[in-house]
Design a protein around this motif. Structure first.
Motif, PDB file in Angstrom:
ATOM      1  N   THR A   1     -37.907 -89.428  35.421  1.00 61.23           N
ATOM      2  CA  THR A   1     -38.804 -90.266  34.416  1.00 61.23           C
ATOM      3  C   THR A   1     -38.130 -90.317  33.103  1.00 61.23           C
ATOM      4  OG1 THR A   1     -40.557 -89.600  35.800  1.00 61.23           O
ATOM      5  CG2 THR A   1     -41.212 -90.262  33.450  1.00 61.23           C
ATOM      6  N   ARG A   2     -37.778 -89.039  32.518  1.00 61.70           N
ATOM      7  CA  ARG A   2     -37.125 -88.942  31.246  1.00 61.70           C
ATOM      8  C   ARG A   2     -35.921 -89.958  31.128  1.00 61.70           C
ATOM      9  NH1 ARG A   2     -36.802 -82.316  30.402  1.00 61.70           N
ATOM     10  NH2 ARG A   2     -39.224 -81.909  30.220  1.00 61.70           N
TER      11      ARG A   2
ATOM     12  N   VAL B   1     -35.497 -92.747  32.787  1.00 63.66           N
ATOM     13  CA  VAL B   1     -36.083 -94.021  32.616  1.00 63.66           C
ATOM     14  C   VAL B   1     -36.479 -94.349  31.033  1.00 63.66           C
ATOM     15  CG1 VAL B   1     -37.827 -95.688  33.377  1.00 63.66           C
ATOM     16  CG2 VAL B   1     -36.555 -94.428  34.905  1.00 63.66           C
ATOM     17  N   GLN B   2     -37.112 -93.261  30.521  1.00 68.01           N
ATOM     18  CA  GLN B   2     -37.744 -93.565  29.176  1.00 68.01           C
ATOM     19  C   GLN B   2     -36.413 -93.645  28.155  1.00 68.01           C
ATOM     20  OE1 GLN B   2     -40.373 -90.184  28.671  1.00 68.01           O
ATOM     21  NE2 GLN B   2     -41.805 -91.009  29.869  1.00 68.01           N
TER      22      GLN B   2
ATOM     23  N   GLN C   1     -35.432 -97.191  28.441  1.00 61.95           N
ATOM     24  CA  GLN C   1     -36.076 -98.143  27.930  1.00 61.95           C
ATOM     25  C   GLN C   1     -36.136 -98.120  26.351  1.00 61.95           C
ATOM     26  OE1 GLN C   1     -40.101 -97.308  29.803  1.00 61.95           O
ATOM     27  NE2 GLN C   1     -39.775 -98.253  31.437  1.00 61.95           N
ATOM     28  N   SER C   2     -35.988 -97.175  25.760  1.00 60.78           N
ATOM     29  CA  SER C   2     -35.868 -97.164  24.165  1.00 60.78           C
ATOM     30  C   SER C   2     -34.605 -97.709  23.884  1.00 60.78           C
ATOM     31  CB  SER C   2     -36.319 -95.385  23.693  1.00 60.78           C
ATOM     32  OG  SER C   2     -35.143 -94.685  24.529  1.00 60.78           O
TER      33      SER C   2
ATOM     34  N   LYS D   1     -34.093-102.080  24.491  1.00 57.92           N
ATOM     35  CA  LYS D   1     -35.367-102.787  23.850  1.00 57.92           C
ATOM     36  C   LYS D   1     -34.896-104.321  23.784  1.00 57.92           C
ATOM     37  CE  LYS D   1     -37.512 -99.203  21.058  1.00 57.92           C
ATOM     38  NZ  LYS D   1     -38.069 -98.985  20.017  1.00 57.92           N
TER      39      LYS D   1
ATOM     40  N   VAL E   1     -35.294-101.979  32.557  1.00 57.62           N
ATOM     41  CA  VAL E   1     -34.371-101.055  32.024  1.00 57.62           C
ATOM     42  C   VAL E   1     -32.928-101.442  31.724  1.00 57.62           C
ATOM     43  CG1 VAL E   1     -33.190 -98.769  32.396  1.00 57.62           C
ATOM     44  CG2 VAL E   1     -35.649 -99.088  33.196  1.00 57.62           C
TER      45      VAL E   1
END
Length: 814
Positions: free
Chosen positions: A725-726, A728-729, A732-733, A736, A753
Motif C-alpha cells: 500500500t505504501r 502504491v501511494q 501515485q504521488s 500525478k 499508477v
C-alpha cells in the motif's frame, strides 16, 4: 603407420588399427590409439627363426600402445600451441630463400600442379620438425624417415589428453589439457631417478592447458590461449636402492658434481625451449630428523647458486623452496592459500600465450593484477617467456596439486584475456574450477599410473581438508598398489620401455636384455665412450641462447631454426588445406558413432545445479549440495548429504591413514617433532531422517515453493500488504497526471499508477522481428532442380557444367 622394428630376425611393421577422438584444437582432431597390430614383413619361406625372437616380441608388446598414446594427422603434438602459431606467422620470404626441396617432396607428382600458370593460386604451407624429446616412436621411424614421403611419418606422444566444455551462458569454451611425457631417460618410479649424463631427467612431463572459443574454429580468426608448466625429477645424479624392500628406500648421491654439469645441461635445454625466467618450485622436505629428502634440497640449492653466478641477473634461475608436507600438518597454515600466493607470483613473471591483442575493455577498466603481468607483448597478442618447473621426490601427488593451483591461476588470466570474466580471479566451488579440478585429477591419475604404478594418493580435496572418510581407505589401497607395482612389476616394464624406445638394440653374440644386471650404461652414454668436446664450466649455455632471452631460442627467427622448417606448396583448391573439408569431410559417409564420438565433460550438464532459477554462470560459487556432481566424490549415494565442518573441534584423522600413508611421498614419515601438530580435518556429518526409515524417492514434480521460493496459493501477510500500500501511494504521488486525459475504468484504479510508453522503436529487420528472406529466381530454380534430382528426375548437364568438371579434373589429377 607407427614404425618398423627389428629384433634378431626380419622387420615388423607396427600399424594403428583403431583410434578414438579425444580432443579438437582449431579443427585439428587429436586421437588416442585404441588398438595396434604387428605384422612380420618377410615371407615365411625365407624366414630364419631364432629361439629368442618370441621373447623379444613379447617384451616389446608389453608397452601397451592402447594406453595413453596420442597422435594427430595435422597438428604437431610434440610442440606447444605457442610454438605452432608462432611458426605460422614467420615471414614466408625468409623461409623460401633458405628452404630447399627435400628428397621426399619429389615423390608428390601433383605438388607443383597449376602453381606457375595461375599467379595467385599458389598457397604455401609451413611444416616443422617434431621435438624429439616428446616423440615416442622416433626410433621406429628412423629406418624410413629419409626414404618415404613425410606424410607417411606419424609421430605419437605418450602422456595424457583431456578436453572439457565450459558453457558461459551458452557460449562454448573448450578447456584442453595435454601432457607430454619425455622419451629421454624414461622409466618407472624407483628405477629412474635424477638425471642422465645428457641432462634429461626422469618423469619429465610438460603440461599445457589450452583455452579457446569453440564457436570460431580457425587458428587465424579464433581466440586461443595456452599456458605451459613442467614437472621432473631433481636434476642430479641420485638414486634409491630398492633391494632392501623398504617402503621408503634411502636416497644416495651417485656422483659428485661440484660444477653442476648435469644441472647445467638440463637448464640449458629449458632456456632453449621456454626462455627465461626458469622458476623452480621445490616441494621436498626441509626439516627432517633423519636426512632423507633434505639431501636433494641441499644439492639443488648449491647447483642453482653456482649456475646463477654466470647468468645476467635479469635472467637468473629463480628458486622457491617450500616444504609442503610440513605445512600440511600445521594447524595455522592453509596449504592451498599459500600455493595460491606462489601461483600468482609465478604467472605474473612468466605470463601466458594468447593470439589476440588486449581487449579494449581492459584499457577502459584497467585491472591492477593485469597491468603487472609479465611475458612478452607483441602486436598479435602475448607470449609466455619462461616456465615453472615443479618437483618433489616422485613428482606425483604434491606436484600435481601445486600444478593445479598454478593452472587455476593461469586459467583466470586466460579467461580474462578472452573477455569472458571481468577480473582475473576464480573462486573454489564454482562450476569452472570443479571442471578444471576434475580434468587435473584425471591428468594426475594417468601420469601416476605410468610412473608410479597407482593412482594419486593425495588429491586436491585432501589438501583442502574436505575429503570424506571413504577417501582414507582409497588412499591406503593406492599406497599398497603403488608399493606392489614398484616391488614386483617395475623391472619388466623398464625392460619393455628400453626396448620400445631403442635404448637397447638386440645384437647377435651380445648379452640379451634380460641378462643385463643394470641398464645404467644404456642411459649414460659417457660410461661407454669419452666425449670429444668438454663444455665450459662458466659459459654453460648454448651459443646464441643468451642473446635472445627472455624469448625462447627455438621460437626466434634465425638461420638454425629456419633449417628445421619446410615450405610446401599447395594449389588453392587442394582438399588438404581446405579446413571445412578437413573438419566436416562432406565427401565421406557420416555416422552418428563417429560424429558424436567425443563425449566431453560439460559444465552445464555435469556441474550446474538442476534447480530452476539458479544462476547459470559457471563462475558462481555453489554450496556442496547445489551441484550436479558431488564435490566430495560420492556419485552413487544420492540419499545422503555429507556436510563438512571446518572447526577447531574437528576430529583427528583415523590412525590408519597416518600409518599406511608413510610409504607414500607426501607423508612426513620420520618427523617426530611434527606429530603433535596434527592438521585440523573435516568431520563428515550424515543428515538422515530419523522419523521415517522408508526409502526416499525423488519427486518428479516439484512444488511452486521449490521452484519460485514462495507458495503462490498463500494469502499475502498483513505486513506485505502494508508495504505494498505504501508503495502504491508513493507511485501515485510521483506520477500525478491530468485527470481529464485519463480514460481508465474506475474499478481498475491501480492502473493510474504507471503509464507505460514505449521508449525504443525497432526496425522490422532486427533480432525481435525479422522478415523471411527473399530468394531470387536463380536460387529458386536451383532448389527445384535439387528436389527433382532427389526424386530421380535428373536434368541434362549444360556447357558450363562440363567446363567446370573438366577444370576440376585437370587441376586435381592431370
Amino acid at each position: 603407420l607407427t614404425g618398423f622394428v627389428r629384433f634378431l630376425e626380419g622387420y615388423y611393421i607396427v600399424l594403428i588399427t583403431k583410434r578414438r577422438k579425444m580432443a579438437d584444437i582449431g579443427g585439428h582432431a587429436i586421437y588416442k590409439i585404441e588398438d595396434t597390430n604387428m605384422i612380420y614383413i618377410p615371407n615365411d619361406s625365407v624366414r630364419v627363426t631364432h629361439p629368442d625372437e618370441a621373447r623379444y616380441l613379447r617384451i616389446f608388446q608389453n608397452v601397451d600402445l592402447s594406453s595413453n598414446f596420442y597422435f594427430s594427422y595435422s597438428y604437431d603434438l610434440s610442440h606447444s600451441l605457442q610454438y605452432n602459431l608462432t611458426v605460422l606467422r614467420m615471414p614466408l620470404e625468409t623461409l623460401k630463400t633458405e628452404t630447399t626441396q627435400t628428397r621426399q617432396e619429389s615423390f608428390d607428382i601433383f605438388e607443383d600442379e597449376g602453381l606457375s600458370t595461375q599467379g595467385g593460386s599458389g598457397v604455401f604451407g609451413i611444416c616443422s620438425k617434431p621435438y624429439e624429446k616428446y616423440v615416442w616412436n622416433g626410433k621406429l621411424l628412423e629406418a624410413v624417415k629419409n626414404t618415404v614421403h613425410r606424410d607417411w611419418l606419424l609421430y605419437i606422444i605418450h602422456g595424457f589428453c583431456g578436453q572439457s566444455k565450459l558453457l558461459i551462458y551458452g557460449r562454448p569454451i573448450y578447456v584442453t589439457l595435454i601432457a607430454r611425457r619425455s622419451s629421454k631417460f624414461a622409466g618407472t618410479r624407483f628405477l629412474k631417478r635424477g638425471a642422465n649424463c645428457e641432462g634429461d631427467v626422469a618423469n619429465e612431463v610438460e603440461t599445457e592447458q589450452i583455452l579457446y572459443d569453440a564457436s570460431v574454429m580457425s587458428f587465424s580468426a579464433g581466440s586461443y590461449s595456452s599456458y605451459v608448466q613442467v614437472r621432473g625429477s631433481v636434476p642430479l645424479y641420485w638414486s634409491q636402492d630398492i633391494s632392501t624392500m623398504m617402503p621408503k628406500p634411502p636416497i644416495t648421491l651417485d656422483q659428485a658434481d661440484p660444477f653442476a654439469h648435469v644441472a647445467a645441461l638440463h637448464f640449458d635445454q629449458m632456456l632453449q625451449r621456454f626462455g627465461s625466467p626458469i622458476i623452480i618450485l621445490n616441494l621436498v622436505k626441509e626439516r627432517e630428523k633423519r636426512k632423507h629428502e633434505r639431501i636433494l634440497s641441499e644439492e639443488l640449492v648449491a647447483a642453482v647458486t653456482y649456475l646463477n653466478q654466470f647468468l645476467p641477473p635479469e635472467h637468473a634461475i629463480i628458486y622457491i623452496p617450500w616444504d609442503m608436507a610440513k605445512y600440511t600438518k600445521s594447524k595455522l597454515c592453509n596449504v592451498l592459500d599459500r600455493l595460491n600466493v606462489i601461483a600468482e607470483s609465478v604467472v605474473k613473471k612468466t605470463g601466458f600465450f594468447v593470439n589476440r591483442p588486449d581487449s579494449y575493455c581492459s584499457i577502459l577498466r584497467p585491472d591492477e593484477k593485469w597491468n603487472e603481468l609479465g611475458g612478452y607483448v607483441v602486436s598479435t597478442g602475448r607470449l609466455q617467456t619462461g616456465v615453472l618447473r615443479t618437483n618433489c621426490v616422485d613428482c606425483l601427488d604434491r606436484t600435481n596439486t601445486a600444478q593445479f593451483m598454478v593452472g587455476k591461476c593461469a586459467l583466470a588470466y586466460q579467461l580474462y584475456s578472452l573477455g569472458l570474466i571481468d577480473k582475473p580471479n576464480l573462486q573454489f566451488d564454482t562450476d569452472a574450477v570443479r571442471l578444471f579440478e576434475e580434468l587435473y585429477e584425471d591428468h594426475g591419475d594417468t601420469l601416476s599410473l605410468q610412473y608410479g604404478g597407482s593412482q594419486l594418493v593425495h588429491r586436491v580435496k585432501t589438501y583442502r581438508k574436505i575429503a570424506p572418510w571413504t577417501q582414507h581407505s582409497k588412499d591406503i589401497m593406492q599406497t599398497l598398489s603403488r608399493y606392489y607395482s614398484n616391488a614386483f612389476s617395475d623391472a619388466d616394464r623398464q625392460d619393455s620401455i628400453n626396448l620400445f624406445l631403442g635404448v637397447f638394440k638386440p645384437t647377435e653374440g651380445k648379452p640379451h636384455l634380460w641378462e643385463l644386471p643394470t641398464d645404467f650404461y644404456l642411459h649414460h652414454k659417457n660410461t661407454l665412450c669419452l666425449s670429444q668436446t668438454r663444455r665450459s664450466y662458466t659459459y654453460w649455455w648454448t651459443t646464441g641462447v643468451l642473446k635472445h632471452l627472455p624469448l625462447p631460442f627455438d621460437e626466434v627467427t634465425c638461420a638454425e631454426n629456419r633449417r628445421k622448417l619446410t615450405v610446401k606448396k599447395f594449389h588453392k583448391y587442394e582438399e588438404e588445406i581446405d579446413i571445412h573439408n578437413e573438419f566436416f569431410r562432406p565427401y565421406e559417409l557420416s555416422s552418428f558413432d563417429e560424429t558424436f564420438c567425443l563425449a566431453m565433460t560439460n559444465s552445464t550438464r555435469d556441474f550446474m545445479p538442476k534447480n530452476v532459477g539458479i544462476d547459470p554462470s559457471p563462475f558462481t560459487v555453489r554450496k556442496p549440495d547445489e551441484t550436479g556432481k558431488s564435490v566430495l566424490g560420492n556419485k552413487s549415494n544420492r540419499e545422503e548429504t555429507v556436510l563438512q565442518r571446518k572447526t577447531a573441534a574437528s576430529a583427528p584423522p583415523p590412525p590408519s591413514e597416518e600409518a599406511v600413508s608413510s610409504s607414500s611421498e607426501d607423508d612426513s614419515g620420520t618427523d617426530k617433532e611434527d606429530e603433535g601438530a596434527v592438521s585440523q580435518r573435516s568431520t563428515p556429518v550424515k543428515v538422515t531422517d530419523t522419523g521415517d526409515n522408508t526409502k526416499i524417492t525423488e519427486n518428479v514434480v516439484q512444488s511452486t515453493k521449490d521452484v519460485y521460493g514462495v507458495n503462490l496459493s498463500d494469502v499475502p501477510s498483513e505486513d506485505d500488504l502494508t508495504i505494498y500500500t505504501r508503495f502504491v501511494q508513493l507511485g501515485q504521488s510521483q506520477h500525478k497526471q491530468d485527470k481529464n486525459s485519463q480514460q481508465f475504468c474506475s474499478k481498475h484504479h491501480l492502473d493510474r499508477v504507471i503509464n507505460l510508453i514505449p521508449i525504443s522503436s525497432f526496425s522490422q529487420d532486427n533480432i525481435y522481428e525479422v522478415q523471411p528472406p527473399r530468394a531470387d529466381r536463380k536460387s529458386i530454380e536451383i532448389f527445384h532442380a535439387h528436389i527433382q534430382a532427389g526424386r530421380g528426375n535428373m536434368q541434362p548437364l549444360g556447357k558450363d557444367d562440363f567446363l567446370m568438371y573438366r577444370e576440376y579434373i585437370r587441376n586435381r589429377y592431370m
